[in-house]
Design an enzyme around this catalytic site. Sequence first.
Site, short mmCIF file in Angstrom:
data_model
loop_
_atom_site.label_atom_id
_atom_site.label_comp_id
_atom_site.label_asym_id
_atom_site.label_seq_id
_atom_site.Cartn_x
_atom_site.Cartn_y
_atom_site.Cartn_z
N CYS A 2 2.23 -1.87 7.74
CA CYS A 2 3.12 -1.26 8.72
C CYS A 2 3.00 0.26 8.80
CB CYS A 2 4.58 -1.56 8.38
SG CYS A 2 4.93 -3.25 8.00
N ARG A 27 -4.35 0.53 10.03
CA ARG A 27 -3.69 0.03 8.82
C ARG A 27 -3.48 -1.47 8.85
NH1 ARG A 27 -0.35 4.26 6.25
NH2 ARG A 27 1.00 2.62 5.48
N TRP A 74 3.43 -5.38 10.13
CA TRP A 74 2.56 -6.40 9.54
C TRP A 74 3.52 -7.40 8.90
CZ3 TRP A 74 1.19 -8.41 4.69
CH2 TRP A 74 -0.05 -9.08 4.64
N ASN A 100 9.17 0.31 6.54
CA ASN A 100 7.99 -0.22 5.82
C ASN A 100 8.46 -0.68 4.46
OD1 ASN A 100 6.40 0.64 7.87
ND2 ASN A 100 5.28 2.18 6.69
N GLY A 101 7.85 -1.76 3.94
CA GLY A 101 8.20 -2.22 2.60
C GLY A 101 8.99 -3.52 2.68
N GLU A 485 -18.58 -7.53 -4.07
CA GLU A 485 -18.28 -6.65 -2.94
C GLU A 485 -18.98 -7.15 -1.66
OE1 GLU A 485 -16.33 -4.75 -1.84
OE2 GLU A 485 -17.27 -3.48 -0.34
N LYS A 489 -17.09 -8.21 1.79
CA LYS A 489 -17.38 -7.58 3.08
C LYS A 489 -17.65 -8.65 4.13
CE LYS A 489 -16.27 -4.54 2.76
NZ LYS A 489 -15.72 -3.59 1.84
N GLU A 492 -14.31 -10.68 4.96
CA GLU A 492 -13.24 -10.03 5.72
C GLU A 492 -13.66 -9.66 7.14
OE1 GLU A 492 -11.68 -6.35 4.07
OE2 GLU A 492 -13.63 -5.76 3.35
N HIS A 508 -24.39 -23.63 -13.78
CA HIS A 508 -23.25 -24.27 -14.45
C HIS A 508 -22.31 -24.94 -13.45
CE1 HIS A 508 -24.47 -22.53 -18.28
NE2 HIS A 508 -24.81 -21.48 -17.56
N LYS A 607 -5.03 -2.31 6.20
CA LYS A 607 -5.85 -1.33 5.49
C LYS A 607 -5.25 -1.00 4.14
CE LYS A 607 -9.06 1.80 4.97
NZ LYS A 607 -10.34 1.25 4.44
O1 M6R Z 1 -6.55 1.42 -0.74
P1 M6R Z 1 -7.14 0.62 -1.86
O2 M6R Z 1 -8.52 1.05 -2.22
O3 M6R Z 1 -6.25 0.55 -3.06
O4 M6R Z 1 -7.22 -0.85 -1.29
C1 M6R Z 1 -7.60 -1.92 -2.11
C2 M6R Z 1 -8.01 -3.10 -1.28
O5 M6R Z 1 -6.93 -3.55 -0.50
C3 M6R Z 1 -9.19 -2.78 -0.36
O6 M6R Z 1 -10.28 -2.31 -1.08
C4 M6R Z 1 -9.60 -4.03 0.43
O7 M6R Z 1 -10.12 -5.00 -0.40
C5 M6R Z 1 -10.58 -3.64 1.53
N1 M6R Z 1 -10.17 -4.20 2.78
C6 M6R Z 1 -11.97 -4.11 1.30
O8 M6R Z 1 -12.84 -3.76 2.30
#
Ligand code: M6R
Length: 612
Positions: A2, A27, A74, A100-101, A485, A489, A492, A508, A607
């Site tokens: 949010c 975000r 959100w 927010n929160g 990673e 990528k 997502e 395994h 984000k």
């Molecule tokens: O802001 P942060 O680096 O703490 O965020 C952590 C994760 O939410 C963030 O890296 C998320 O996995 C990304 N969308 C990955 O691309």
Amino acid sequence: MCGIIGYVGKRQALPIVLEGLTRMEYRGYDSGGVAIVGAETIQCIKAKGKVALLKEKCRLETIEGAVGIGHTRWATHGEPSERNAHPHKDCSGDIFVAHNGIIENYQALKEKLVRKGHKFVSETDTEIIAHTIEEYAKTEKDLSTAIRLALKDFHGAFGIVVLSKKHPGTLIAARFGSPLILGIGKDENIIASDATAILPLTNRVIYLNDGDMVVLSENGFEITDFKNGNGRQERKTTTIEWKSGSAELGGFPHFMLKEIFEQPQALRDTMRGRLLPDEGTVKFGGLKPFEERLRSLDSITLVGMGTAGFTCLAGEYAIEELAGIPARREVASEFAFRRSAPCKQGCLIAVSQSGETADTLNAIREAKRRGMLTLGIVNVTGSSIAREVDAGIYNHVGPETAVASTKASVSQVLLQEMFALYLARMRGLSKSEGQTIIKEMQKLPAYAEKILTSAGSIKRLAKKYKASRSFFCLGRKYNFSSALEGALKLKECSYVHVEGGNIAELKHGPISLIDKNFPSIVIAPKDSMYEKNKSSIQEIKARKGPVIAITTEGNKELEKIADTVLYIPKTLEMLTPILAFIPMQLFAYYLAVERGNDVDKPRNLAKSVTVE
Ligand code: M6R
């Protein structure tokens, strides 16, 4: 997650509020709304979906007024819908709130308010904020007193901004657990959860602390402490160095691609002023006061979530290998819920781009309870994590706007390895060994540039694999980090199923999935793991699984085994993830584009994940 914005000044608030919401779109959100105080009434417009739709709805109305708030939501409590979108109002329609929160005790508060006759229209926790303020305002004429009393009833995390028809010309905001930044302008003030929303107006800001409440008008502001009732507070004004334009596309079709291409510069900026080639070491200004404690560390725990957490898998190897300190990576959310013994000679390193990730913040608080030294590797200056840790190292890579982390991630790996070198030089690594590492680090920006020239062929590769529904992404040792990673990528951005893992685990169990329709991406640079990785690739090929291999330039051997080979320049083993991330980011990006996805704002994602 949010986004909140509030404006008070001499100009029309609506365009400023909408521009702020647009700048916070990255975000992640599912609906939005604005409330503007007009001459006679407060106009509130909401829309499910994109801010563009909200703008369209606003365009059809005449909305005038110099005080307004806005929100991108959100969903946490209640589905994404116009009814649940913020701002929310009280029964009388006098008080509007954006939040927010999460208010954890909202159910109990709601039941109490319903018994008193309050009518609720949404399923959100936020709506109780407006009604609780309304309840206190029945006996307290001063709005800030009513808000201060209401805030004491809430458990959980919040950043709120409130406006009231009876108090035109004033906005009140408060923070406890969710970030809020006050922007100080000339004859105008602005409050937002994200600096990018403030920058078009001013770069003079105050980062509010938990427990701060601020009353803003066009003439000024006053910050008080609502938590402990400590009255007026003085807070430091900071000048933000990020330019407003750095959050714009600059000719790229998406922020993700722009940020992928910014990586050579991001690597330079991460190292700038920190490498000491003559001494074969690294300097971190912020760590100076803690040097003695760092010298006597007996263990290091690295935490983060998502990408940030995966980069810690490279960091732990580097710290153990160079500095000889036992290091382990833990998922931040799990660390926070362990109640292990005090660990006064231990150190927790929290890695976070946004500096607002709730799970990572919780880990820091738990580490403090254990008596550990807490350090942060954070990109957003003034963020909650940056302020809660004992000392920090900033990435300095500028705003990262796409939800998928790219330039921050390579910088996170590099900083952890620079930190490993810094510790190692304190503990006996020779100057010449340090100098060799620094020399290789200095070449990274040029190497990244070289990898980016292969974007065209990776785009073609994405076309070839457009229809694949599942992938493996595999690696070992330093590149176990790259495997997880790379998988994230792809998941997502492209919404394909990808299992990221350690290639040694394949035999395994997971290998039973391999067939001609199940491709594997294998990160196999010419390093200490190469021969083992090569054998695993052969095992995949023996089961007809297509293989995309990422290996070191000059190693032609894999062309005979794998279906496609992508190359990264030769560097030290510990630095390979920094380079290996890049082709995988490009592949995920182009696959997402091929599949018609919303690359910069993938579905269901935010984000910055500010709730647990
Ligand atoms: O802001 P942060 O680096 O703490 O965020 C952590 C994760 O939410 C963030 O890296 C998320 O996995 C990304 N969308 C990955 O691309």
